[in-house]
Design an enzyme around this catalytic site. Structure first.
Site, PDB file in Angstrom:
ATOM      1  N   ASN A  81       0.840  -1.204   0.000  1.00 53.50           N
ATOM      2  CA  ASN A  81       0.000   0.000   0.000  1.00 53.50           C
ATOM      3  C   ASN A  81       0.873   1.252   0.000  1.00 53.50           C
ATOM      4  OD1 ASN A  81      -2.291  -1.656   0.406  1.00 53.50           O
ATOM      5  ND2 ASN A  81      -1.918  -1.672   2.597  1.00 53.50           N
ATOM      6  N   HIS A  82       1.065   1.890  -1.142  1.00 51.49           N
ATOM      7  CA  HIS A  82       1.811   3.145  -1.156  1.00 51.49           C
ATOM      8  C   HIS A  82       1.016   4.207  -0.394  1.00 51.49           C
ATOM      9  CE1 HIS A  82       4.588   2.212  -4.793  1.00 51.49           C
ATOM     10  NE2 HIS A  82       4.261   1.108  -4.134  1.00 51.49           N
ATOM     11  N   SER A  83       1.720   5.083   0.278  1.00 47.87           N
ATOM     12  CA  SER A  83       1.066   6.089   1.121  1.00 47.87           C
ATOM     13  C   SER A  83       0.155   6.992   0.302  1.00 47.87           C
ATOM     14  CB  SER A  83       2.126   6.941   1.826  1.00 47.87           C
ATOM     15  OG  SER A  83       1.510   7.984   2.543  1.00 47.87           O
ATOM     16  N   ALA A  89       2.996   9.310  -5.271  1.00 48.91           N
ATOM     17  CA  ALA A  89       2.724   7.887  -5.101  1.00 48.91           C
ATOM     18  C   ALA A  89       4.018   7.096  -4.996  1.00 48.91           C
ATOM     19  CB  ALA A  89       1.896   7.369  -6.277  1.00 48.91           C
TER      20      ALA A  89
END
Length: 207
Positions: A81-83, A89
């Site tokens: 899960n990228h922030s 991204a």
């Protein structure tokens, strides 16, 4: 309780008792849960099917008893899960050497949504994907190639991208009784004695 056998079926090397091939302490699997893979070696489930499971997160995959997991099902853990709060991204903290960042902040590269928890007697279909933070209730069915982004209620069939409820497997009173009975916690001999009633759907014949 299941024994230490890896392959429960004579001559079948595509199906394993998952509990007996998992070594990661952050993955727990209940008795008799099986995984079938006719593409890759099912013994490699931990590497092939539990993805982005980095030790720095301490996140867990918990799978109950008597689950049926079909070939290619995937569990995407938190490091995938990228922030979403970042303006970019791109996961800069992951490349701390390149950008002169603190190695201790590497987990800031992704959002931590929590553990994946799969209940008992859950059937996860071919190439389905379960995302981090999702809880799947007892007796649920995940359709082929579904992408599960939200919790699934007990004894609910879901499918699609993202997965949505299709229908309940049983009437609400039957679901309540099954959750109260919790047959998967019975001793093996009692289950063996009741397999006929279980398979025929004869709730009132269970002993």
């Amino acid at each position: 309780m299941s024994d230490k056998r890896i392959y429960p079926r004579t001559g079948d090397r595509d199906t394993v008792y998952l509990k007996n091939v998992v070594t990661n302490p952050n993955i727990s699997v209940g008795d008799f849960t099986m995984y079938n893979d006719f593409v890759h070696d099912p013994v490699l489930f931990e590497k092939q099917n539990v993805l982005y499971h980095y030790p720095v997160n301490h996140d867990k995959l918990v799978i109950g008893k008597f689950c049926s997991i079909a070939c290619g099902a995937k569990f995407l853990m938190n490091s995938g899960n990228h922030s979403m709060s970042s303006l970019a991204a791109y996961p800069f903290p992951l490349f701390y050497e390149e950008w002169g960042l603190d190695r201790g902040d590497v987990a800031a590269a992704w959002d931590n949504r929590g553990d994946i928890v799969i209940g008992n007697d859950v059937w996860i279909g071919y190439e389905a994907v379960v995302l981090s933070g999702v809880t799947v209730g007892d007796g649920a069915i995940i359709g082929t190639r579904a992408v599960v982004t939200r919790d699934v209620a007990p004894y609910t069939i879901v499918g699609g991208i993202p997965a949505k409820p299709i229908r309940k497997r049983f009437a609400e009173d039957t679901i309540a009784r099954l959750q109260d009975i919790r047959w998967w916690d019975w001793p093996a001999e009692r289950i063996r004695k009741n397999i006929g009633a279980i398979q025929s759907g004869s709730l009132n014949e269970l002993q």
